[in-house]
Scaffold this motif. Structure first.
Motif, short mmCIF file in Angstrom:
data_model
loop_
_atom_site.label_atom_id
_atom_site.label_comp_id
_atom_site.label_asym_id
_atom_site.label_seq_id
_atom_site.Cartn_x
_atom_site.Cartn_y
_atom_site.Cartn_z
N GLY A 12 0.83 -1.21 0.00
CA GLY A 12 0.00 0.00 0.00
C GLY A 12 0.85 1.25 0.00
O GLY A 12 1.98 1.25 -0.49
N ILE A 13 0.30 2.32 0.57
CA ILE A 13 1.00 3.60 0.60
C ILE A 13 1.07 4.12 2.04
O ILE A 13 0.29 3.73 2.90
N GLY A 14 2.01 5.03 2.27
CA GLY A 14 2.14 5.66 3.57
C GLY A 14 1.22 6.84 3.72
O GLY A 14 0.55 7.25 2.78
N PRO A 15 1.16 7.40 4.91
CA PRO A 15 2.04 7.11 6.04
C PRO A 15 1.50 6.13 7.07
O PRO A 15 2.21 5.77 8.00
N SER A 16 0.24 5.69 6.97
CA SER A 16 -0.32 4.85 8.02
C SER A 16 -1.22 3.77 7.42
O SER A 16 -2.03 4.07 6.53
N SER A 17 -1.07 2.55 7.92
CA SER A 17 -1.96 1.48 7.46
C SER A 17 -3.36 1.65 8.02
O SER A 17 -4.36 1.48 7.31
N SER A 18 -3.47 2.03 9.29
CA SER A 18 -4.79 2.19 9.90
C SER A 18 -5.44 3.51 9.55
O SER A 18 -6.67 3.59 9.44
N HIS A 19 -4.63 4.55 9.36
CA HIS A 19 -5.18 5.90 9.17
C HIS A 19 -5.15 6.38 7.73
O HIS A 19 -5.77 7.38 7.40
N THR A 20 -4.42 5.69 6.86
CA THR A 20 -4.38 6.05 5.44
C THR A 20 -4.96 4.92 4.60
O THR A 20 -5.98 5.09 3.92
N GLY A 66 -2.86 11.78 6.90
CA GLY A 66 -3.40 11.77 5.55
C GLY A 66 -4.72 11.04 5.43
O GLY A 66 -5.09 10.60 4.34
N SER A 67 -5.48 10.93 6.55
CA SER A 67 -6.76 10.22 6.50
C SER A 67 -7.77 10.94 5.62
O SER A 67 -8.56 10.30 4.91
N ASP A 68 -7.77 12.26 5.68
CA ASP A 68 -8.69 13.04 4.84
C ASP A 68 -8.39 12.82 3.36
O ASP A 68 -9.29 12.60 2.55
N ARG A 69 -7.12 12.82 3.01
CA ARG A 69 -6.72 12.59 1.63
C ARG A 69 -7.10 11.17 1.21
O ARG A 69 -7.55 10.95 0.08
N ALA A 70 -6.93 10.21 2.11
CA ALA A 70 -7.24 8.82 1.79
C ALA A 70 -8.72 8.64 1.48
O ALA A 70 -9.08 7.89 0.56
N VAL A 71 -9.59 9.31 2.24
CA VAL A 71 -11.03 9.21 1.98
C VAL A 71 -11.36 9.76 0.60
O VAL A 71 -12.13 9.17 -0.16
N ILE A 72 -10.78 10.90 0.26
CA ILE A 72 -11.01 11.49 -1.06
C ILE A 72 -10.58 10.53 -2.16
O ILE A 72 -11.31 10.28 -3.13
N LEU A 73 -9.38 9.97 -2.01
CA LEU A 73 -8.86 9.05 -3.01
C LEU A 73 -9.72 7.79 -3.11
O LEU A 73 -9.98 7.28 -4.21
N GLY A 74 -10.17 7.27 -1.97
CA GLY A 74 -11.01 6.09 -1.98
C GLY A 74 -12.35 6.34 -2.64
O GLY A 74 -12.83 5.52 -3.44
N LEU A 75 -12.98 7.46 -2.31
CA LEU A 75 -14.26 7.78 -2.93
C LEU A 75 -14.11 8.11 -4.42
O LEU A 75 -15.08 8.01 -5.18
N ALA A 76 -12.91 8.46 -4.83
CA ALA A 76 -12.64 8.67 -6.25
C ALA A 76 -12.37 7.35 -6.98
O ALA A 76 -12.13 7.34 -8.19
N GLY A 77 -12.40 6.23 -6.21
CA GLY A 77 -12.30 4.91 -6.82
C GLY A 77 -10.94 4.26 -6.77
O GLY A 77 -10.72 3.25 -7.44
N HIS A 78 -10.03 4.78 -5.96
CA HIS A 78 -8.67 4.25 -5.92
C HIS A 78 -8.46 3.36 -4.69
O HIS A 78 -9.15 3.51 -3.68
N ASP A 79 -7.49 2.46 -4.78
CA ASP A 79 -7.18 1.60 -3.65
C ASP A 79 -5.69 1.69 -3.33
O ASP A 79 -4.88 2.05 -4.19
N PRO A 80 -5.31 1.37 -2.08
CA PRO A 80 -3.92 1.56 -1.66
C PRO A 80 -2.91 0.75 -2.44
O PRO A 80 -1.77 1.19 -2.63
N ALA A 286 6.74 8.04 5.54
CA ALA A 286 6.31 9.36 5.99
C ALA A 286 6.02 10.28 4.81
O ALA A 286 5.21 11.21 4.92
N ALA A 287 6.68 10.03 3.67
CA ALA A 287 6.47 10.84 2.48
C ALA A 287 5.30 10.34 1.64
O ALA A 287 5.02 10.89 0.57
N GLY A 288 4.60 9.29 2.10
CA GLY A 288 3.46 8.77 1.36
C GLY A 288 3.83 7.82 0.24
O GLY A 288 3.05 7.61 -0.68
N GLY A 289 5.02 7.24 0.32
CA GLY A 289 5.47 6.33 -0.73
C GLY A 289 4.88 4.94 -0.60
O GLY A 289 4.10 4.66 0.31
#
Length: 464
Positions: A12-20, A66-80, A286-289
């Motif tokens: 997946g992607i960073g920075p958090s498995s539970s929060h991203t 980055g939880s807010d960003r993750a929600v946007i990306l998920g609702l846009a149809g993307h997965d980690p 930490a950089a979201g890689g």
């Protein structure tokens, strides 16, 4: 008890498995339920708008993780697993500008992040600290579908009903050859069968998939881990988020390479390489890689560091050894998750870096030829010396103390494996007792120290 190696190690992607990763996966899951039509088609309602709210730890540290960003990306149809980290900023900017998400296979839904995405610190959702709620409305504002999900650590997402079942259901004995639910059963089965822990774990996996697919999957996990190390060693500059934390791995790497090329004797060299590999991964995280949960993103550097260290300093660490390392580590990680937690929001960092260190210690001990008893001992030593560790990220970012903490988790893992290999596996504190102690400690720990950034370093260090 069966938890696949591919559940423990997720790409997946960073920075958090539970929060991203968790919120992104939950948003995708909500889209799937919406597409399945679990809303009142009888009155010909059509979903037109979406909202989301994050609760508990997700609300307190959501921005930094980055939880807010993750929600946007998920609702846009993307997965980690498949999203391109370099494309994320552009996707988020487009949604913010348009006020809509247009996932594949769906109509365009109104979703204005500034209005429709709420970080609710006042209303915890009962069941788990990492709660999320998603809602869909028709064009007249009538509610069509509402779902609650929980991100329970390591990228795992469950519904409210599934969480209740997990908490109430007895230990399920699944159809695998070696269904050990704890370390004592694992050792008993190893003794009775004469198999290593890795061999039992492999047999369990191959009851569900082919050997070819299993080995290809293990190769992919290690490839992503080692690529993450390489990227981390090549990057410099500041990490995002406002703390102005400098990447250090590249500079340290250049120093160590110079000494390595000169064959310069340095009693700290092996330890320095070990720490470097861990920091490289967690700077990338930490950089979201792109990273591998091991078993979480906040602890993603420990296992790649110990494996990289083994390959650099142990001549026998080939492909088969890497597979055995990962299978052994996954067996230990599954026991910890089943009987306690790997979630920092639930038990503090003892459940993240502590679990990762135990898994890495077990894997290295197995790679070095340890018996099942020595492997269990190595895991216990590493976990024991993380008991009570809090999760207090400064600024809600997975940077301080997380990056260096992974280096120390890796050092403890190697030390634990070494100590275990010097003994015969007989020791005073069983791994199961240590895991139960971690669970109890997490239960008693103040919520302020469980990934809310409300205590500890998070309040005593100026965030920006």
């Amino acid at each position: 008890m069966f938890l696949s190696v591919f559940d423990v190690f997720k790409i997946g992607i960073g920075p958090s498995s539970s929060h991203t990763m968790g919120p992104m996966s939950a948003a995708r899951r909500f889209l799937d339920e919406l597409k399945d039509g679990n809303w009142p088609r009888a009155r010909q309602a059509v979903p037109a708008a979406l909202t989301a709210s994050l609760h508990g730890s997700l609300a307190y540290t959501g921005i930094g993780h980055g939880s807010d960003r993750a929600v946007i990306l998920g609702l846009a149809g993307h997965d980690p697993r498949s999203i391109d980290p370099d494309a994320m900023d552009g996707i988020i900017a487009a949604v913010t500008a348009s006020g809509h998400v247009s996932p594949d296979g769906h109509p365009a839904y109104r979703f204005r992040p500034a209005v429709d995405l709420v970080l609710d610190k006042r209303t915890p959702l009962p069941g788990h600290p990492n709660g999320m709620q998603f809602s869909a409305f028709d064009g007249d504002g009538q509610l069509l579908l509402r779902r609650i999900y929980f991100s329970i650590g390591g990228g795992f997402v469950v519904s409210a009903d599934e969480l209740a079942t997990l908490k109430s259901a007895p230990d399920a004995r699944q159809d695998v050859p070696w269904p050990f639910a704890n370390a004592a059963e694992m050792l008993d089965m190893a003794k009775a069968s004469g198999l290593s822990i890795a061999a039992m774990k492999r047999a369990n996996e191959e009851a569900r998939t082919s050997r070819t697919k299993l080995d290809a999957g293990l190769d992919e996990i290690w490839s992503v881990m080692s690529s993450c190390v390489a990227r981390g060693l090549a990057q410099d500059g500041q990490l995002p988020g406002g703390l102005k934390v400098r990447r250090r791995a590249k500079g340290i790497h250049l120093q160590l390479e110079e000494k390595w090329q000169r064959n310069e004797i340095d009693p700290l060299m092996a330890n320095d390489w070990l720490s470097l590999f861990a920091m490289a991964v967690n700077e990338e995280n930490a950089a979201g890689g792109r990273v591998v949960t091991a078993p979480t993103n906040g602890a993603a550097g420990v296992i790649p560091a110990v494996l990289s260290y083994a390959q650099k300093f142990h001549a026998g660490a080939g492909r088969a050894s890497v597979h055995d390392f990962l299978l052994t580590a996954a067996a230990i990680g599954g026991i910890i998750k089943h009987n306690a937690s790997i979630s920092g929001a639930e038990v503090g960092c003892q459940g993240e870096v502590g679990s990762a260190s135990a898994m890495a210690a077990a894997g290295l001990c197995a790679l070095m030829g340890g018996t099942p008893e020595q492997v269990e001992n190595a895991a216990e030593i590493a976990l024991e010396h993380h008991l009570g560790m809090t999760c207090d990220p400064v600024g809600g970012l997975v940077q301080i103390p997380c990056i260096e903490r992974n280096a120390f988790g890796a050092v403890k893992a190697v030390t634990a494996a070494s100590l275990a290999l010097k003994g015969d596996g007989v020791h005073a504190v069983p791994l199961d007792v240590c895991v139960e102690t971690m669970r109890q400690t997490g239960r008693d720990m103040s919520e302020k120290y469980k990934e809310t950034s409300q205590a500890g370093l998070a309040v005593n260090v100026v965030a920006c």
